[in-house]
Enzyme design. Structure first.
Site, PDB file in Angstrom:
ATOM      1  N   ASP A  37      -3.280  -0.939  -3.244  1.00  0.00           N
ATOM      2  CA  ASP A  37      -1.845  -0.764  -3.529  1.00  0.00           C
ATOM      3  C   ASP A  37      -1.121   0.073  -2.496  1.00  0.00           C
ATOM      4  O   ASP A  37       0.104   0.193  -2.549  1.00  0.00           O
ATOM      5  CB  ASP A  37      -1.677  -0.115  -4.912  1.00  0.00           C
ATOM      6  CG  ASP A  37      -2.147  -1.045  -6.018  1.00  0.00           C
ATOM      7  OD1 ASP A  37      -2.998  -0.633  -6.824  1.00  0.00           O
ATOM      8  OD2 ASP A  37      -1.693  -2.203  -6.037  1.00  0.00           O
ATOM      9  N   HIS A  76     -10.026   5.367  -6.249  1.00  0.00           N
ATOM     10  CA  HIS A  76     -10.477   4.154  -6.949  1.00  0.00           C
ATOM     11  C   HIS A  76     -11.730   4.496  -7.747  1.00  0.00           C
ATOM     12  O   HIS A  76     -12.565   5.290  -7.302  1.00  0.00           O
ATOM     13  CB  HIS A  76     -10.813   3.048  -5.933  1.00  0.00           C
ATOM     14  CG  HIS A  76     -10.832   1.690  -6.537  1.00  0.00           C
ATOM     15  ND1 HIS A  76     -11.931   1.214  -7.210  1.00  0.00           N
ATOM     16  CD2 HIS A  76      -9.884   0.721  -6.607  1.00  0.00           C
ATOM     17  CE1 HIS A  76     -11.650  -0.003  -7.645  1.00  0.00           C
ATOM     18  NE2 HIS A  76     -10.423  -0.332  -7.299  1.00  0.00           N
TER      19      HIS A  76
HETATM   20  C1  SDX Z   1      -6.130  -0.801  -8.942  1.00  0.00           C
HETATM   21  O1  SDX Z   1     -10.560  -1.011 -11.101  1.00  0.00           O
HETATM   22  C2  SDX Z   1     -10.065  -1.837 -10.178  1.00  0.00           C
HETATM   23  O2  SDX Z   1     -10.772  -2.605  -9.584  1.00  0.00           O
HETATM   24  C3  SDX Z   1      -8.564  -1.765 -10.006  1.00  0.00           C
HETATM   25  C4  SDX Z   1      -7.967  -2.528  -8.845  1.00  0.00           C
HETATM   26  C5  SDX Z   1      -8.063  -4.016  -9.044  1.00  0.00           C
HETATM   27  O3  SDX Z   1      -7.989  -4.741  -8.038  1.00  0.00           O
HETATM   28  O4  SDX Z   1      -8.105  -4.465 -10.226  1.00  0.00           O
HETATM   29  O5  SDX Z   1      -8.611  -2.151  -7.637  1.00  0.00           O
HETATM   30  C6  SDX Z   1      -6.462  -2.231  -8.698  1.00  0.00           C
HETATM   31  O6  SDX Z   1      -5.841  -0.447 -10.041  1.00  0.00           O
HETATM   32  C7  SDX Z   1      -6.263   0.168  -7.782  1.00  0.00           C
HETATM   33  C8  SDX Z   1      -5.984   1.638  -8.205  1.00  0.00           C
HETATM   34  C9  SDX Z   1      -4.478   1.832  -8.284  1.00  0.00           C
HETATM   35  N1  SDX Z   1      -4.136   3.182  -8.830  1.00  0.00           N
HETATM   36  C10 SDX Z   1      -3.644   4.141  -8.082  1.00  0.00           C
HETATM   37  O7  SDX Z   1      -3.495   4.075  -6.864  1.00  0.00           O
HETATM   38  C11 SDX Z   1      -3.210   5.364  -8.882  1.00  0.00           C
HETATM   39  C12 SDX Z   1      -3.743   6.633  -8.202  1.00  0.00           C
HETATM   40  N2  SDX Z   1      -5.191   6.659  -8.319  1.00  0.00           N
HETATM   41  C13 SDX Z   1      -5.742   7.254  -9.494  1.00  0.00           C
HETATM   42  O8  SDX Z   1      -5.011   7.507 -10.586  1.00  0.00           O
HETATM   43  C14 SDX Z   1      -7.243   7.184  -9.619  1.00  0.00           C
HETATM   44  O9  SDX Z   1      -7.774   7.305  -8.361  1.00  0.00           O
HETATM   45  C15 SDX Z   1      -7.802   5.960 -10.312  1.00  0.00           C
HETATM   46  C16 SDX Z   1      -7.194   5.759 -11.654  1.00  0.00           C
HETATM   47  C17 SDX Z   1      -7.557   4.748  -9.469  1.00  0.00           C
HETATM   48  C18 SDX Z   1      -9.300   6.173 -10.451  1.00  0.00           C
HETATM   49  O10 SDX Z   1      -9.470   7.223 -11.323  1.00  0.00           O
HETATM   50  P1  SDX Z   1     -10.951   7.725 -11.768  1.00  0.00           P
HETATM   51  O11 SDX Z   1     -12.007   6.881 -11.195  1.00  0.00           O
HETATM   52  O12 SDX Z   1     -10.927   7.924 -13.252  1.00  0.00           O
HETATM   53  O13 SDX Z   1     -11.093   9.056 -11.015  1.00  0.00           O
HETATM   54  P2  SDX Z   1     -10.588  10.457 -11.544  1.00  0.00           P
HETATM   55  O14 SDX Z   1      -9.191  10.311 -12.104  1.00  0.00           O
HETATM   56  O15 SDX Z   1     -11.643  11.030 -12.416  1.00  0.00           O
HETATM   57  O16 SDX Z   1     -10.460  11.279 -10.184  1.00  0.00           O
HETATM   58  C19 SDX Z   1     -11.561  11.980  -9.646  1.00  0.00           C
HETATM   59  C20 SDX Z   1     -10.916  13.182  -8.947  1.00  0.00           C
HETATM   60  C21 SDX Z   1     -10.018  14.016  -9.878  1.00  0.00           C
HETATM   61  O17 SDX Z   1      -9.994  15.328  -9.350  1.00  0.00           O
HETATM   62  P3  SDX Z   1     -10.978  16.474 -10.008  1.00  0.00           P
HETATM   63  O18 SDX Z   1     -10.718  16.452 -11.502  1.00  0.00           O
HETATM   64  O19 SDX Z   1     -12.378  16.061  -9.645  1.00  0.00           O
HETATM   65  O20 SDX Z   1     -10.545  17.774  -9.353  1.00  0.00           O
HETATM   66  O21 SDX Z   1     -10.033  12.713  -7.903  1.00  0.00           O
HETATM   67  C22 SDX Z   1      -8.693  13.096  -8.215  1.00  0.00           C
HETATM   68  C23 SDX Z   1      -8.652  13.414  -9.694  1.00  0.00           C
HETATM   69  O22 SDX Z   1      -7.602  14.343  -9.972  1.00  0.00           O
HETATM   70  N3  SDX Z   1      -7.843  11.942  -7.893  1.00  0.00           N
HETATM   71  C24 SDX Z   1      -6.686  12.009  -7.259  1.00  0.00           C
HETATM   72  C25 SDX Z   1      -6.252  10.683  -7.133  1.00  0.00           C
HETATM   73  N4  SDX Z   1      -7.140   9.866  -7.695  1.00  0.00           N
HETATM   74  C26 SDX Z   1      -8.122  10.646  -8.169  1.00  0.00           C
HETATM   75  N5  SDX Z   1      -5.986  13.062  -6.798  1.00  0.00           N
HETATM   76  C27 SDX Z   1      -4.819  12.764  -6.191  1.00  0.00           C
HETATM   77  N6  SDX Z   1      -4.326  11.525  -6.019  1.00  0.00           N
HETATM   78  C28 SDX Z   1      -5.024  10.461  -6.477  1.00  0.00           C
HETATM   79  N7  SDX Z   1      -4.526   9.246  -6.298  1.00  0.00           N
END
Ligand code: SDX
Length: 424
Positions: free
Chosen positions: A364, A307
């Site tokens: 989720d 998140h």
């Molecule tokens: C919702 O914003 C809100 O409030 C949203 C929400 C709401 O109520 O409105 O809470 C609802 O959208 C919840 C989130 C649902 N999405 C997912 O579950 C999809 C999977 N999660 C991600 O795609 C990700 O975690 C985000 C999009 C939610 C957040 O992304 P960020 O903050 O841009 O973080 P990032 O992509 O920069 O990740 C940081 C690191 C990265 O690794 P490095 O580059 O540092 O090596 O963490 C890794 C990412 O690759 N990472 C994950 C991951 N999420 C982040 N690795 C594996 N699986 C994941 N799910």
């Protein structure tokens, strides 16, 4: 923000010193007002808005490190277990929980606006039967504005308020119909004798052939709690979309339609549908280890994890997991996908890759397992999220409309071609 503003940040730039005001809220980090940076001929740069506060708001507060979520000051776990969804809707809109009389009046207002103009039902016929329900929702909710031309004076508080009631009341009807259309069943009309979640499930699953269809109260209660857990979440991507669309003066139905479109993405509200697809692909606990290796090599993401704000447990995920156990227990369902999800969580929470990146289950991760137990098809998961989040979107839209605001118009760092002439 605090009026007695004495705090300032000083930016030293090309021999200049620019004083930037710092504002404090009631909770959370102070903010630095950077608009005077423009006078120095610079823009601030923050792709993805990692450190940007887009507005001042009194609606919802999130402490991502502590895993705290407050709606008008009340913790989400208390709202989810001690109030129903319409009470939380009233709280978000009005700033206080309703008295019994206020609750009765609000409930009655919503019940009496659940019908839609019968012409709206014709819109569905333009879609193929295999259309994704979210595609239908984007179209049909946006089209509602065509039926309320006389109540769209954004400067009229009464028009703004009746629009909020109409959207809270009609979105469940359109959501249920977006499902019925895709399964080829006739639309079931809303009933004024049913509670909000019960009415939605009745429109989803009743048929003309089963006149005595009754919604299981366990499922209605679980549905209502899921609505509450998704009601609002500060300036997330879809809410920011609604605010940006609203800043242009676009009508509220178009703004909510834009929010639905933004929510659809798998990085946002589409994640609940993606979690079930991921669990289906993994199949069994034996396949978890190789799947996790693919996550670490970034071939796939662990959907429902991570998140932008929560670097601790998402408090909604905790309540969702408890509800999952309650509902499946009450229904006597032993869903292997729940066991699979718990094994994924167990491994992730003890694995350095996830710990280092502060990746925890979000709202989720478990919601889909409950929705499946209720009988909701995977394709409808994000529609449920959109239905529940409508109150959040419209509350932020109302907050913006009732305060002075400018059109949202970000700038950029341009790295394209410098000016050149066509050589012909
Ligand atoms: C919702 O914003 C809100 O409030 C949203 C929400 C709401 O109520 O409105 O809470 C609802 O959208 C919840 C989130 C649902 N999405 C997912 O579950 C999809 C999977 N999660 C991600 O795609 C990700 O975690 C985000 C999009 C939610 C957040 O992304 P960020 O903050 O841009 O973080 P990032 O992509 O920069 O990740 C940081 C690191 C990265 O690794 P490095 O580059 O540092 O090596 O963490 C890794 C990412 O690759 N990472 C994950 C991951 N999420 C982040 N690795 C594996 N699986 C994941 N799910």
């Amino acid at each position: 923000m605090s009026e007695a503003n004495t705090k300032k940040a000083t930016l030293k730039l090309n021999g200049q010193e620019i004083e930037l005001p710092i504002y404090s809220g009631t909770l959370g980090p102070d903010v630095i007002d950077v608009k005077d940076v423009l006078a120095s001929g610079h823009f601030t740069f923050d792709p993805g808005f990692m450190a940007t506060a887009s507005c001042e708001s009194k609606i919802t507060y999130i402490d991502g490190n502590a895993g705290i979520l407050l709606h008008r000051g009340y913790p989400i776990d208390q709202l989810a277990t001690k109030t129903d969804y319409l009470e939380t809707c009233y709280l978000l809109l009005n700033g206080e929980l309703p008295t019994p009389e206020q609750k009765k009046e609000f409930d009655s207002q919503v019940r009496n606006h659940t019908m839609v103009h019968d012409q709206v039902s014709r819109f569905f016929n333009g879609f193929r039967r295999d259309a994704h329900p979210m595609a239908i929702m984007v179209g049909v909710v946006g089209a509602l504005s065509a039926f309320y031309h006389n109540n769209l004076d954004l400067d009229d508080v009464n028009h703004r308020e009746i629009t909020a009631i109409r959207l809270i009341a009609k979105v469940p009807t359109l959501a249920a119909w977006s499902y019925k259309y895709t399964v080829g069943q006739p639309f079931i009309y809303p009933r004024n004798d049913l509670d909000y979640a019960e009415n939605f499930l009745h429109m989803m699953f009743a048929t003309p052939a089963d006149r005595d269809y009754k919604v299981n109260p366990i499922l209605a209660k679980a549905m209502d709690r899921i609505f509450t857990l998704h009601a609002d979440h500060e300036q997330n991507a879809s809410t920011s979309t609604v605010r940006l669309a609203g800043s242009t003066g676009a009508n509220p139905y178009a703004c909510i339609s834009a929010g639905i479109a933004a929510l659809w993405g798998p990085a946002h509200g589409g994640a609940n549908e993606a979690v079930l697809k991921m669990l289906d692909e993994i199949g069994s606990v034996e396949n978890v280890a190789p799947f996790m290796e693919k996550v670490k090599t970034k071939e796939v993401k662990l959907m429902g994890f991570g998140h932008r704000v929560y670097k601790n447990f998402d408090p909604r995920a905790k309540v969702m997991k408890e509800t999952c156990d309650e509902v499946l227990g009450a229904l006597g369902i032993n869903d292997p996908q729940l066991e699979l999800a718990m094994e994924l969580e167990r491994i992730a929470l003890s694995d350095e890759y996830f710990i280092k990146r502060n990746l925890y289950p979000n709202v989720d991760f478990y919601s889909g397992i409950i929705l499946k137990a209720i009988g909701i098809p995977t394709s409808m998961f994000t529609v449920i999220f959109a239905l529940a989040r409508t109150i959040g979107w419209i509350t932020h839209w109302l907050e913006m409309q009732s305060t002075a605001h400018k059109i949202g118009r970000p700038r950029q760092l341009y790295t394209g071609e410098t000016q050149r002439d066509i050589q012909r």
